[in-house]
Design a protein around this motif. Structure first.
Motif, PDB file in Angstrom:
ATOM      1  N   ASP A   1       0.864  -1.182   0.000  1.00 53.85           N
ATOM      2  CA  ASP A   1       0.000   0.000   0.000  1.00 53.85           C
ATOM      3  C   ASP A   1       0.902   1.235   0.000  1.00 53.85           C
ATOM      4  O   ASP A   1       1.634   1.464   0.959  1.00 53.85           O
ATOM      5  CB  ASP A   1      -0.893  -0.007   1.236  1.00 53.85           C
ATOM      6  CG  ASP A   1      -1.899   1.127   1.239  1.00 53.85           C
ATOM      7  OD1 ASP A   1      -1.604   2.218   0.707  1.00 53.85           O
ATOM      8  OD2 ASP A   1      -2.992   0.922   1.787  1.00 53.85           O
ATOM      9  N   PRO A   2       0.856   2.038  -1.038  1.00 55.32           N
ATOM     10  CA  PRO A   2       1.771   3.181  -1.119  1.00 55.32           C
ATOM     11  C   PRO A   2       1.625   4.181   0.036  1.00 55.32           C
ATOM     12  O   PRO A   2       2.580   4.863   0.371  1.00 55.32           O
ATOM     13  CB  PRO A   2       1.446   3.843  -2.456  1.00 55.32           C
ATOM     14  CG  PRO A   2       0.236   3.182  -2.977  1.00 55.32           C
ATOM     15  CD  PRO A   2      -0.004   1.930  -2.218  1.00 55.32           C
ATOM     16  N   ASP A   3       0.453   4.247   0.654  1.00 51.46           N
ATOM     17  CA  ASP A   3       0.296   5.166   1.772  1.00 51.46           C
ATOM     18  C   ASP A   3       1.093   4.730   2.990  1.00 51.46           C
ATOM     19  O   ASP A   3       1.486   5.555   3.803  1.00 51.46           O
ATOM     20  CB  ASP A   3      -1.178   5.307   2.163  1.00 51.46           C
ATOM     21  CG  ASP A   3      -1.950   6.157   1.173  1.00 51.46           C
ATOM     22  OD1 ASP A   3      -1.342   7.049   0.546  1.00 51.46           O
ATOM     23  OD2 ASP A   3      -3.165   5.926   1.028  1.00 51.46           O
ATOM     24  N   TRP A   4       1.330   3.431   3.111  1.00 50.20           N
ATOM     25  CA  TRP A   4       2.034   2.914   4.291  1.00 50.20           C
ATOM     26  C   TRP A   4       3.421   2.369   3.945  1.00 50.20           C
ATOM     27  O   TRP A   4       4.047   1.709   4.760  1.00 50.20           O
ATOM     28  CB  TRP A   4       1.212   1.844   5.005  1.00 50.20           C
ATOM     29  CG  TRP A   4      -0.261   2.134   5.116  1.00 50.20           C
ATOM     30  CD1 TRP A   4      -1.263   1.235   4.924  1.00 50.20           C
ATOM     31  CD2 TRP A   4      -0.908   3.364   5.462  1.00 50.20           C
ATOM     32  NE1 TRP A   4      -2.482   1.847   5.117  1.00 50.20           N
ATOM     33  CE2 TRP A   4      -2.294   3.156   5.442  1.00 50.20           C
ATOM     34  CE3 TRP A   4      -0.439   4.639   5.774  1.00 50.20           C
ATOM     35  CZ2 TRP A   4      -3.221   4.147   5.727  1.00 50.20           C
ATOM     36  CZ3 TRP A   4      -1.371   5.642   6.043  1.00 50.20           C
ATOM     37  CH2 TRP A   4      -2.743   5.390   6.028  1.00 50.20           C
ATOM     38  N   SER A   5       3.889   2.644   2.762  1.00 48.96           N
ATOM     39  CA  SER A   5       5.210   2.195   2.319  1.00 48.96           C
ATOM     40  C   SER A   5       6.257   3.273   2.625  1.00 48.96           C
ATOM     41  O   SER A   5       6.133   4.408   2.140  1.00 48.96           O
ATOM     42  CB  SER A   5       5.191   1.923   0.814  1.00 48.96           C
ATOM     43  OG  SER A   5       6.495   1.848   0.303  1.00 48.96           O
ATOM     44  N   PRO A   6       7.291   2.939   3.399  1.00 50.43           N
ATOM     45  CA  PRO A   6       8.338   3.922   3.661  1.00 50.43           C
ATOM     46  C   PRO A   6       9.003   4.434   2.378  1.00 50.43           C
ATOM     47  O   PRO A   6       9.304   5.624   2.266  1.00 50.43           O
ATOM     48  CB  PRO A   6       9.336   3.162   4.540  1.00 50.43           C
ATOM     49  CG  PRO A   6       8.518   2.113   5.203  1.00 50.43           C
ATOM     50  CD  PRO A   6       7.489   1.703   4.180  1.00 50.43           C
ATOM     51  N   GLU A   7       9.203   3.555   1.415  1.00 50.36           N
ATOM     52  CA  GLU A   7       9.839   3.970   0.160  1.00 50.36           C
ATOM     53  C   GLU A   7       8.956   4.960  -0.594  1.00 50.36           C
ATOM     54  O   GLU A   7       9.447   5.945  -1.148  1.00 50.36           O
ATOM     55  CB  GLU A   7      10.151   2.758  -0.715  1.00 50.36           C
ATOM     56  CG  GLU A   7      11.254   1.865  -0.170  1.00 50.36           C
ATOM     57  CD  GLU A   7      10.799   0.948   0.978  1.00 50.36           C
ATOM     58  OE1 GLU A   7       9.573   0.767   1.189  1.00 50.36           O
ATOM     59  OE2 GLU A   7      11.677   0.420   1.681  1.00 50.36           O
ATOM     60  N   ALA A   8       7.652   4.703  -0.622  1.00 57.62           N
ATOM     61  CA  ALA A   8       6.737   5.622  -1.298  1.00 57.62           C
ATOM     62  C   ALA A   8       6.681   6.961  -0.572  1.00 57.62           C
ATOM     63  O   ALA A   8       6.664   8.025  -1.211  1.00 57.62           O
ATOM     64  CB  ALA A   8       5.342   5.009  -1.396  1.00 57.62           C
ATOM     65  N   LEU A   9       6.665   6.928   0.760  1.00 57.75           N
ATOM     66  CA  LEU A   9       6.671   8.175   1.524  1.00 57.75           C
ATOM     67  C   LEU A   9       7.951   8.960   1.269  1.00 57.75           C
ATOM     68  O   LEU A   9       7.918  10.186   1.102  1.00 57.75           O
ATOM     69  CB  LEU A   9       6.488   7.886   3.018  1.00 57.75           C
ATOM     70  CG  LEU A   9       6.482   9.097   3.945  1.00 57.75           C
ATOM     71  CD1 LEU A   9       5.464  10.149   3.522  1.00 57.75           C
ATOM     72  CD2 LEU A   9       6.233   8.646   5.381  1.00 57.75           C
ATOM     73  N   ALA A  10       9.073   8.270   1.196  1.00 60.05           N
ATOM     74  CA  ALA A  10      10.349   8.935   0.902  1.00 60.05           C
ATOM     75  C   ALA A  10      10.289   9.605  -0.475  1.00 60.05           C
ATOM     76  O   ALA A  10      10.671  10.779  -0.626  1.00 60.05           O
ATOM     77  CB  ALA A  10      11.496   7.933   0.960  1.00 60.05           C
ATOM     78  N   SER A  11       9.802   8.884  -1.460  1.00 59.74           N
ATOM     79  CA  SER A  11       9.697   9.418  -2.817  1.00 59.74           C
ATOM     80  C   SER A  11       8.736  10.609  -2.877  1.00 59.74           C
ATOM     81  O   SER A  11       9.045  11.639  -3.486  1.00 59.74           O
ATOM     82  CB  SER A  11       9.231   8.308  -3.764  1.00 59.74           C
ATOM     83  OG  SER A  11       9.053   8.802  -5.060  1.00 59.74           O
ATOM     84  N   ASP A  12       7.586  10.478  -2.237  1.00 61.77           N
ATOM     85  CA  ASP A  12       6.607  11.568  -2.231  1.00 61.77           C
ATOM     86  C   ASP A  12       7.176  12.811  -1.547  1.00 61.77           C
ATOM     87  O   ASP A  12       6.934  13.937  -1.984  1.00 61.77           O
ATOM     88  CB  ASP A  12       5.321  11.132  -1.527  1.00 61.77           C
ATOM     89  CG  ASP A  12       4.557  10.071  -2.308  1.00 61.77           C
ATOM     90  OD1 ASP A  12       4.856   9.843  -3.497  1.00 61.77           O
ATOM     91  OD2 ASP A  12       3.656   9.449  -1.702  1.00 61.77           O
ATOM     92  N   THR A  13       7.928  12.598  -0.492  1.00 58.36           N
ATOM     93  CA  THR A  13       8.535  13.728   0.220  1.00 58.36           C
ATOM     94  C   THR A  13       9.530  14.445  -0.682  1.00 58.36           C
ATOM     95  O   THR A  13       9.484  15.675  -0.821  1.00 58.36           O
ATOM     96  CB  THR A  13       9.229  13.255   1.507  1.00 58.36           C
ATOM     97  OG1 THR A  13       8.275  12.593   2.345  1.00 58.36           O
ATOM     98  CG2 THR A  13       9.845  14.423   2.260  1.00 58.36           C
ATOM     99  N   LEU A  14      10.404  13.691  -1.292  1.00 56.83           N
ATOM    100  CA  LEU A  14      11.395  14.313  -2.179  1.00 56.83           C
ATOM    101  C   LEU A  14      10.728  15.018  -3.352  1.00 56.83           C
ATOM    102  O   LEU A  14      11.169  16.098  -3.768  1.00 56.83           O
ATOM    103  CB  LEU A  14      12.400  13.265  -2.666  1.00 56.83           C
ATOM    104  CG  LEU A  14      13.360  12.751  -1.590  1.00 56.83           C
ATOM    105  CD1 LEU A  14      14.155  11.558  -2.104  1.00 56.83           C
ATOM    106  CD2 LEU A  14      14.279  13.855  -1.091  1.00 56.83           C
ATOM    107  N   ASP A  15       9.641  14.451  -3.867  1.00 51.34           N
ATOM    108  CA  ASP A  15       8.915  15.084  -4.973  1.00 51.34           C
ATOM    109  C   ASP A  15       8.274  16.408  -4.556  1.00 51.34           C
ATOM    110  O   ASP A  15       8.084  17.295  -5.393  1.00 51.34           O
ATOM    111  CB  ASP A  15       7.837  14.150  -5.522  1.00 51.34           C
ATOM    112  CG  ASP A  15       8.403  12.977  -6.301  1.00 51.34           C
ATOM    113  OD1 ASP A  15       9.606  12.992  -6.659  1.00 51.34           O
ATOM    114  OD2 ASP A  15       7.634  12.021  -6.554  1.00 51.34           O
TER     115      ASP A  15
END
Length: 179
Positions: free
Chosen positions: A101-115
């Motif tokens: 689940d991208p909402d609970w994925s640390p990697e997705a959160l990292a990517s969204d933050t950098l974006d």
């Protein structure tokens, strides 16, 4: 919105509503109603008496209300993003990560933050050095960057070594320099 559609008038205590009632409300809500719904759903997500999966569902609903706020106010992007990042980090910390689940994925959160960041750490640090002499708009952008990176110290612990993790570690150091 009629009172027939919802058990209470908008503006009252939404914390007593069911997940389905609040989801229906969020679908039609605007402005301040969305913020009220976001807070009510987030409060339910924080409620330790709920089962873990229910808490995740409430957190999803809070994220939905938060994201819907962007439909009508582009200038709120930083605030909406920061609220979303903090809730996602809280779920990862308290309920555990979930890479499916991208909402609970640390990697997705990292990517969204950098974006979401418009400055590089070097640019932000350079501006922060003399921030008192900057135009208010640039000071505001630096503050947004500080807010958008508030969760990074906790997030880096969930990431495997690599370029993304290193970029976030650099941001954690830069964040301390921001006004």
């Amino acid at each position: 919105m009629s009172s027939d559609a919802y058990p209470e008038e908008p503006g009252r205590d939404l914390s007593t509503w069911t997940l389905d009632q609040l989801q229906t409300f969020i679908h039609d809500a605007r402005g301040r109603q969305l913020e009220t719904a976001r807070v009510a759903a987030q409060g339910q997500a924080y409620n330790a008496s709920h089962p873990q999966e229910a808490r995740r569902q409430w957190a999803k609903l809070s994220l939905l209300a938060n994201r819907r706020m962007l439909d009508h106010a582009e200038e709120r992007f930083a605030r909406v993003a920061q609220q979303g990042f903090m809730l996602r980090m809280w779920v990862i910390d308290r309920l555990g990560p979930n890479d499916t689940d991208p909402d609970w994925s640390p990697e997705a959160l990292a990517s969204d933050t950098l974006d979401a960041l418009t400055f590089t750490p070097t640019q932000a640090a350079g501006l922060a050095d003399g921030w008192r002499n900057l135009p208010i708009e640039q000071i505001r952008e630096l503050r947004w960057h500080k807010n958008l990176t508030a969760h990074l110290e906790r997030l880096v612990g969930y990431l495997a070594p690599g370029p993304v993790r290193e970029r976030l570690v650099t941001w954690t150091a830069t964040r301390q320099l921001l006004p």
